[in-house]
Design an enzyme around this catalytic site. Structure first.
Site, short mmCIF file in Angstrom:
data_model
loop_
_atom_site.label_atom_id
_atom_site.label_comp_id
_atom_site.label_asym_id
_atom_site.label_seq_id
_atom_site.Cartn_x
_atom_site.Cartn_y
_atom_site.Cartn_z
N ASP A 55 0.84 -1.21 0.00
CA ASP A 55 0.00 0.00 0.00
C ASP A 55 0.87 1.25 0.00
O ASP A 55 0.35 2.37 -0.04
CB ASP A 55 -1.02 -0.01 1.15
CG ASP A 55 -0.36 0.00 2.51
OD1 ASP A 55 0.88 0.04 2.59
OD2 ASP A 55 -1.10 -0.04 3.52
N GLU A 57 9.05 -3.62 10.80
CA GLU A 57 9.43 -2.31 10.21
C GLU A 57 9.88 -1.34 11.30
O GLU A 57 9.16 -1.11 12.29
CB GLU A 57 8.25 -1.72 9.43
CG GLU A 57 8.61 -0.35 8.82
CD GLU A 57 7.66 0.14 7.74
OE1 GLU A 57 6.76 -0.61 7.33
OE2 GLU A 57 7.85 1.30 7.30
O1 KIV Z 1 3.41 -1.10 1.60
C1 KIV Z 1 4.59 -1.42 1.66
O2 KIV Z 1 5.39 -1.20 0.76
C2 KIV Z 1 5.02 -2.12 2.87
C3 KIV Z 1 6.50 -2.21 3.10
C4 KIV Z 1 6.96 -0.93 3.68
C5 KIV Z 1 6.86 -3.37 3.95
O3 KIV Z 1 4.24 -2.53 3.65
#
Ligand code: KIV
Length: 263
Positions: A44, A180
């Protein structure tokens, strides 16, 4: 056949580092897939790097399905991870199942959702019904407003809670967990304590795998990229070379360095 969740688990068991990158369209998916990335996350983060919003919050299930369909056409080897957008799974486990089904029917092999203990029941419900789920804990960008910004998580007393979250999502059936922006030592302890792979982004070198947002690691996002990313276009003569260098660095334990990590 594409990489499977069984292969990811085997990679953890054998100490082979796992590589994930985001992609949102046919051409980049083809490139990332050809460079040997194990999983493509249709994240997302598309809300920020594709749509130009300041957070992922505006992304819808329809947006995500559209980008999954584009990525599916471009890839043949990578596992495709569909990211459940904000508001598409928090209401109930039934809502989560209905929306995860849409992502799977668009072509995702597995789904990812944000949250630890609070999502336990949903993770169990989905996995028991044949949908493999990756959990995402630590800095969960969909909650950026509630967290008060894009901040490191799991410091001090919060470390124990984050550790418990990781154990609980594993027990609920998650096949992997994204960590994260958490201190490297905590991510290291979680990685050692779990049987399932940990995929780090700003979580230090000891995670079983690493994920980055493609536009950050190519240096093409016009706004500030996070400290935990690295611009792989510097010194590379093509996008393919940049992505291949990321894969090689992760596999060799050369990325992330301390300057991409938190204490
Ligand atoms: O949406 C995304 O790209 C993510 C990453 C930051 C792990 O969730």
């Amino acid at each position: 056949m594409a990489v499977t969740i069984t292969q990811l688990k085997k990679m953890k068991d054998e100490g082979d580092k796992i590589t994930w990158l985001t992609a949102y369209d046919y051409s980049f998916a083809h490139l990332v897939d050809s460079a040997g990335v194990d999983a493509i996350l249709v994240g997302d983060s598309l809300g920020m790097v594709i749509q130009g919003h300041s957070t992922p919050v505006p992304v819808t299930v329809e947006d995500t399905c559209y980008h999954i369909e584009c990525v599916v056409r471009g890839s043949s080897n990578s596992l495709i991870v569909g990211d459940m957008p904000f508001g598409s799974y928090q209401l109930s486990k039934e809502q989560a199942y209905a929306n995860a089904t849409k992502l799977m029917q668009a072509g995702a092999h597995v789904v990812k959702l944000e949250g630890g203990e609070l999502q336990e029941e949903t993770i169990q419900f989905l996995t028991q019904r044949g949908i493999a789920v990756c959990a995402h804990i630590g800095l969960t960008p969909q909650s950026v407003h509630a967290l008060g910004g894009f901040k490191v998580q799991g410091r001090g007393d919060a470390a124990k809670l984050l550790f418990e979250d990781a154990k609980r999502v594993e027990a609920a059936g998650a096949f992997a967990v994204v960590l994260e922006a958490v201190p490297s030592s905590l991510a290291s302890d979680i990685t050692a304590a779990l049987d399932i792979p940990t995929i780090g982004i700003g979580a230090g070198i000891d995670c079983d795998g690493q994920v980055l947002v493609l536009h950050d690691m190519l240096g093409i996002y016009p706004k500030k990229s996070p400290k935990f990313s690295k611009n792989y276009m510097q010194g590379a003569d093509s996008v393919f070379a940049a992505v291949s260098n990321f894969v090689a660095d992760v596999k060799a334990g050369e990325f992330p360095k301390p300057e991409h990590s938190f204490v």
